[in-house]
Scaffold this motif. Structure first.
Motif, PDB file in Angstrom:
ATOM      1  N   PRO A  40       0.838  -1.204   0.000  1.00 20.99           N
ATOM      2  CA  PRO A  40       0.000   0.000   0.000  1.00 20.99           C
ATOM      3  C   PRO A  40       0.876   1.258   0.000  1.00 20.99           C
ATOM      4  CG  PRO A  40      -0.692  -1.537   1.721  1.00 20.99           C
ATOM      5  CD  PRO A  40       0.604  -2.038   1.178  1.00 20.99           C
ATOM      6  N   GLN A  41       0.395   2.320  -0.607  1.00 17.50           N
ATOM      7  CA  GLN A  41       1.175   3.552  -0.750  1.00 17.50           C
ATOM      8  C   GLN A  41       1.649   4.103   0.596  1.00 17.50           C
ATOM      9  OE1 GLN A  41       2.120   4.627  -3.754  1.00 17.50           O
ATOM     10  NE2 GLN A  41       3.397   6.128  -2.750  1.00 17.50           N
ATOM     11  N   GLN A  42       0.788   4.061   1.601  1.00 20.33           N
ATOM     12  CA  GLN A  42       1.188   4.557   2.933  1.00 20.33           C
ATOM     13  C   GLN A  42       2.355   3.764   3.495  1.00 20.33           C
ATOM     14  OE1 GLN A  42      -2.668   4.401   4.966  1.00 20.33           O
ATOM     15  NE2 GLN A  42      -2.401   6.584   5.403  1.00 20.33           N
ATOM     16  N   TRP A  43       2.365   2.473   3.246  1.00 25.94           N
ATOM     17  CA  TRP A  43       3.450   1.629   3.744  1.00 25.94           C
ATOM     18  C   TRP A  43       4.753   1.978   3.039  1.00 25.94           C
ATOM     19  CZ3 TRP A  43       2.023  -4.109   4.940  1.00 25.94           C
ATOM     20  CH2 TRP A  43       0.919  -4.148   5.795  1.00 25.94           C
ATOM     21  N   ILE A  44       4.672   2.225   1.731  1.00 30.47           N
ATOM     22  CA  ILE A  44       5.867   2.578   0.965  1.00 30.47           C
ATOM     23  C   ILE A  44       6.488   3.856   1.534  1.00 30.47           C
ATOM     24  CG2 ILE A  44       6.714   3.338  -1.291  1.00 30.47           C
ATOM     25  CD1 ILE A  44       4.443   1.526  -2.483  1.00 30.47           C
TER      26      ILE A  44
END
Length: 79
Positions: A45-49
Motif C-alpha cells: 500500500p502507498q502509505q506503507w511505501i
C-alpha cells in the motif's frame, strides 16, 4: 480500504527486503534497483511505501551516527 491479508503483507515485506538489499549492494548506483522498486511499489500500500522509505532513511542515518561517521551540515554546526 481493507487491511492487507497475511499473504499480501508477506509479499510486501519480501519485496521491501529485496529492494533494500539491492540498495545496500549498489550504494553507488541505485538505478540498478528500479525493477525491485517497481515490485515493492506494486506489492505494498502507498502509505506503507512512504513509511518504509522514511524508516530506511532513519536507519541509515542512525547507523552512520552510531558509527561516528555523521558529519553535521555547515548550517547545523553554525547554530
Amino acid at each position: 480500504m481493507a487491511a492487507p491479508s497475511m499473504k499480501e503483507r508477506q509479499a510486501c515485506w519480501g519485496a521491501r527486503d529485496e529492494y533494500w538489499k539491492c540498495l545496500d549492494e549498489n550504494t553507488e548506483d541505485a538505478s540498478k534497483c528500479k525493477k525491485l522498486r517497481s515490485s515493492f511499489e506494486s506489492s505494498c500500500p502507498q502509505q506503507w511505501i512512504k513509511y518504509f522509505d522514511k524508516r530506511r532513511d532513519y536507519l541509515k542515518f542512525k547507523e552512520k551516527f552510531e558509527a561516528g561517521d555523521f558529519q553535521p551540515s555547515k548550517m547545523t554546526a553554525q547554530s
